[in-house]
Design an enzyme around this catalytic site. Structure first.
Site, PDB file in Angstrom:
ATOM      1  N   ASN A 205      52.567  14.190  20.169  1.00 41.71           N
ATOM      2  CA  ASN A 205      52.741  13.939  21.658  1.00 41.71           C
ATOM      3  C   ASN A 205      52.978  12.606  21.777  1.00 41.71           C
ATOM      4  O   ASN A 205      52.341  11.829  20.978  1.00 41.71           O
ATOM      5  CB  ASN A 205      51.207  14.345  22.420  1.00 41.71           C
ATOM      6  CG  ASN A 205      51.528  13.958  23.967  1.00 41.71           C
ATOM      7  OD1 ASN A 205      52.542  14.223  24.544  1.00 41.71           O
ATOM      8  ND2 ASN A 205      50.455  13.377  24.483  1.00 41.71           N
TER       9      ASN A 205
ATOM     10  N   HIS B 134      52.315   9.625  24.480  1.00 42.22           N
ATOM     11  CA  HIS B 134      51.383   9.326  25.608  1.00 42.22           C
ATOM     12  C   HIS B 134      51.636   7.932  26.183  1.00 42.22           C
ATOM     13  O   HIS B 134      51.605   7.007  25.545  1.00 42.22           O
ATOM     14  CB  HIS B 134      49.979   9.580  25.354  1.00 42.22           C
ATOM     15  CG  HIS B 134      49.094   9.268  26.748  1.00 42.22           C
ATOM     16  ND1 HIS B 134      48.954  10.187  27.675  1.00 42.22           N
ATOM     17  CD2 HIS B 134      48.322   8.113  26.914  1.00 42.22           C
ATOM     18  CE1 HIS B 134      48.165   9.582  28.600  1.00 42.22           C
ATOM     19  NE2 HIS B 134      47.840   8.552  28.379  1.00 42.22           N
TER      20      HIS B 134
ATOM     21  N   ASP C 187      44.703  13.967  24.714  1.00 48.26           N
ATOM     22  CA  ASP C 187      45.177  12.613  24.506  1.00 48.26           C
ATOM     23  C   ASP C 187      44.261  11.698  23.470  1.00 48.26           C
ATOM     24  O   ASP C 187      44.022  10.667  23.251  1.00 48.26           O
ATOM     25  CB  ASP C 187      45.359  11.541  25.598  1.00 48.26           C
ATOM     26  CG  ASP C 187      46.326  12.089  26.410  1.00 48.26           C
ATOM     27  OD1 ASP C 187      47.479  12.903  25.947  1.00 48.26           O
ATOM     28  OD2 ASP C 187      46.344  12.085  27.580  1.00 48.26           O
TER      29      ASP C 187
ATOM     30  N   GLU D 250      59.420   4.145  24.105  1.00 46.02           N
ATOM     31  CA  GLU D 250      59.292   5.587  23.465  1.00 46.02           C
ATOM     32  C   GLU D 250      60.492   5.906  22.855  1.00 46.02           C
ATOM     33  O   GLU D 250      60.203   6.681  21.724  1.00 46.02           O
ATOM     34  CB  GLU D 250      58.855   6.337  24.723  1.00 46.02           C
ATOM     35  CG  GLU D 250      57.453   6.133  25.611  1.00 46.02           C
ATOM     36  CD  GLU D 250      57.265   7.017  26.559  1.00 46.02           C
ATOM     37  OE1 GLU D 250      57.973   7.526  27.066  1.00 46.02           O
ATOM     38  OE2 GLU D 250      55.845   7.143  26.689  1.00 46.02           O
TER      39      GLU D 250
HETATM   40  N1  NHR Z   1      46.769  19.307  24.974  1.00 41.78           N
HETATM   41  C1  NHR Z   1      45.833  19.070  24.381  1.00 41.78           C
HETATM   42  N2  NHR Z   1      44.914  20.135  23.826  1.00 41.78           N
HETATM   43  N3  NHR Z   1      45.752  17.959  23.812  1.00 41.78           N
HETATM   44  C2  NHR Z   1      46.568  16.882  24.047  1.00 41.78           C
HETATM   45  O1  NHR Z   1      46.250  15.790  23.595  1.00 41.78           O
HETATM   46  C3  NHR Z   1      47.563  16.971  25.091  1.00 41.78           C
HETATM   47  C4  NHR Z   1      47.800  18.551  25.388  1.00 41.78           C
HETATM   48  C5  NHR Z   1      48.795  18.812  26.205  1.00 41.78           C
HETATM   49  C6  NHR Z   1      49.728  18.093  26.662  1.00 41.78           C
HETATM   50  C7  NHR Z   1      50.327  15.550  26.892  1.00 41.78           C
HETATM   51  C8  NHR Z   1      49.302  14.660  28.112  1.00 41.78           C
HETATM   52  C9  NHR Z   1      50.106  13.133  27.921  1.00 41.78           C
HETATM   53  O2  NHR Z   1      50.448  12.593  27.100  1.00 41.78           O
HETATM   54  C10 NHR Z   1      49.491  16.656  26.434  1.00 41.78           C
HETATM   55  C11 NHR Z   1      48.599  16.327  25.304  1.00 41.78           C
HETATM   56  C12 NHR Z   1      49.163  17.015  30.920  1.00 41.78           C
HETATM   57  C13 NHR Z   1      47.945  16.497  31.477  1.00 41.78           C
HETATM   58  C14 NHR Z   1      47.462  17.154  32.677  1.00 41.78           C
HETATM   59  O3  NHR Z   1      46.472  16.954  33.457  1.00 41.78           O
HETATM   60  C15 NHR Z   1      47.293  15.643  30.991  1.00 41.78           C
HETATM   61  C16 NHR Z   1      47.707  14.842  30.063  1.00 41.78           C
HETATM   62  C17 NHR Z   1      49.000  15.372  29.115  1.00 41.78           C
HETATM   63  C18 NHR Z   1      49.617  16.454  29.733  1.00 41.78           C
HETATM   64  N4  NHR Z   1      48.227  18.515  33.127  1.00 41.78           N
HETATM   65  C19 NHR Z   1      47.830  19.165  34.339  1.00 41.78           C
HETATM   66  C20 NHR Z   1      47.305  20.700  33.693  1.00 41.78           C
HETATM   67  O4  NHR Z   1      46.670  21.289  34.463  1.00 41.78           O
HETATM   68  C21 NHR Z   1      49.008  19.870  35.177  1.00 41.78           C
HETATM   69  C22 NHR Z   1      49.594  18.423  35.602  1.00 41.78           C
HETATM   70  C23 NHR Z   1      50.803  18.540  36.272  1.00 41.78           C
HETATM   71  O5  NHR Z   1      51.492  19.745  36.340  1.00 41.78           O
HETATM   72  O6  NHR Z   1      51.605  17.434  36.925  1.00 41.78           O
HETATM   73  O7  NHR Z   1      47.793  21.273  32.762  1.00 41.78           O
HETATM   74  O8  NHR Z   1      49.569  12.541  29.218  1.00 41.78           O
HETATM   75  C1  GAR Z   2      57.186   9.801  29.309  1.00 43.40           C
HETATM   76  O1  GAR Z   2      57.036   8.483  29.432  1.00 43.40           O
HETATM   77  C2  GAR Z   2      56.029  10.362  28.603  1.00 43.40           C
HETATM   78  O2  GAR Z   2      55.117   9.450  27.925  1.00 43.40           O
HETATM   79  C3  GAR Z   2      55.140  10.823  29.848  1.00 43.40           C
HETATM   80  O3  GAR Z   2      56.070  11.231  30.424  1.00 43.40           O
HETATM   81  C4  GAR Z   2      57.207  10.620  30.281  1.00 43.40           C
HETATM   82  C5  GAR Z   2      58.375  11.683  30.137  1.00 43.40           C
HETATM   83  O4  GAR Z   2      59.740  11.062  30.166  1.00 43.40           O
HETATM   84  N1  GAR Z   2      54.222  11.869  29.198  1.00 43.40           N
HETATM   85  C6  GAR Z   2      53.317  12.109  29.859  1.00 43.40           C
HETATM   86  O5  GAR Z   2      53.046  11.737  31.053  1.00 43.40           O
HETATM   87  C7  GAR Z   2      52.558  13.439  29.499  1.00 43.40           C
HETATM   88  N2  GAR Z   2      51.585  13.618  30.362  1.00 43.40           N
HETATM   89  P1  GAR Z   2      60.929  12.181  29.650  1.00 43.40           P
HETATM   90  O6  GAR Z   2      60.815  13.427  30.484  1.00 43.40           O
HETATM   91  O7  GAR Z   2      62.037  11.304  30.198  1.00 43.40           O
HETATM   92  O8  GAR Z   2      60.786  12.118  28.126  1.00 43.40           O
END
Ligand code: NHR
Ligand code: GAR
Length: 229
Positions: free
Chosen positions: A124, A126, A162, A191
């Site tokens: 991922n 982040h 994360d 990124e």
């Molecule tokens: N899953 C696991 N188990 N572990 C990680 O480290 C993950 C993951 C899934 C996605 C990306 C992450 C980021 O980089 C990621 C890492 C979504 C949310 C979230 O709250 C938080 C962090 C990340 C991705 N999602 C909500 C949910 O209910 C929906 C939010 C929306 O749709 O806007 O899944 O930040």
């Molecule tokens: C990126 O900045 C990534 O780090 C972030 O969303 C953007 C996606 O941009 N990821 C998250 O926030 C995951 N929760 P992109 O669609 O243009 O690659």
């Protein structure tokens, strides 16, 4: 005869070592694009076999089609709960025989069972200098905290959101006049530089996940990943 046999054998073995990469993304897909470009220009020796989005209207699906890559939407809203969505996604990844699964702006939290099925294959990116600011809204949180620097982290995905071991980070400065959008743009241009590098490390097996952390070239990486300064 012998020559041509050994030549075709060596071509086959080269083809056989190209990793099968699947990208999961929910939005614009600029990170997906950077990885697609790096693979298509052979900076990363891997094949992107599919781009999967959970959002039907995500621009990343158009990017995939434009690049001649199979695109698939698995709309999470059509499933009654997280586990049933994850099961369908896992089945698809299994049938694709994905070696590496790249979350690139993928916005669905993945269940523990899913993550455990693909341990060591999931990356991922982040948008923060982890362990700072896991979760959402990271750019605004860095501004609100008056931080002087911010950045992005590529990490192995573990069940803890994360919280998986960091492989590589990039830092950017924060200026007083910055809006969250200014900062997001500065972070995203970093990124696009670092994500293809780490995808290449995982595809070439230089980067691996062990029970005690992330390793690069046999050396355990520190909390901030490889030489972050
Ligand atoms: N899953 C696991 N188990 N572990 C990680 O480290 C993950 C993951 C899934 C996605 C990306 C992450 C980021 O980089 C990621 C890492 C979504 C949310 C979230 O709250 C938080 C962090 C990340 C991705 N999602 C909500 C949910 O209910 C929906 C939010 C929306 O749709 O806007 O899944 O930040
Ligand atoms: C990126 O900045 C990534 O780090 C972030 O969303 C953007 C996606 O941009 N990821 C998250 O926030 C995951 N929760 P992109 O669609 O243009 O690659």
């Amino acid at each position: 005869m012998t020559n041509s046999t050994s030549k075709s054998a060596s071509i086959n073995s080269t083809v056989g070592t190209r990793s099968r990469v699947v990208i999961l993304a929910s939005g614009n897909g600029s990170n997906a694009q950077a990885i697609i470009d790096a693979c298509q220009s052979n900076k990363v020796s891997a094949d992107i076999i599919k781009v999967i989005s959970n959002i039907p209207s995500a621009y990343v699906l158009t990017r995939a089609a434009n690049a001649g890559i199979d695109a698939l939407c698995i709309d999470h809203k059509r499933y009654p709960n997280r586990e049933s969505f994850d099961l369908v996604l896992a089945k698809e990844l299994d049938s694709l025989q994905a070696d590496v699964i790249v979350l690139a702006g993928f916005m669905r939290i993945l269940s523990e069972g899913f993550v455990n099925q693909f341990t060591g294959k999931l990356l991922n990116i982040h948008p923060s200098l982890l362990p700072k600011y896991p979760g959402l809204n990271t750019h605004q949180r860095a501004l609100d905290a008056n931080d002087e620097e911010h950045g992005t982290s590529v990490h192995f995905v573990t069940p803890e959101l994360d919280g998986g071991p960091v492989i590589l980070q990039a830092k950017v400065p924060i200026f007083e006049s910055d809006s969250a959008d200014d900062l997001a743009q500065r972070v995203q241009s970093q990124e696009h530089e670092i994500y293809p590098i780490v995808v290449n490390w995982l595809c070439s097996k230089r980067a691996i996940l062990k029970s005690d952390g992330a390793y690069l070239d046999g050396k355990k990486l520190p909390e901030c990943g490889y030489a972050s300064e």
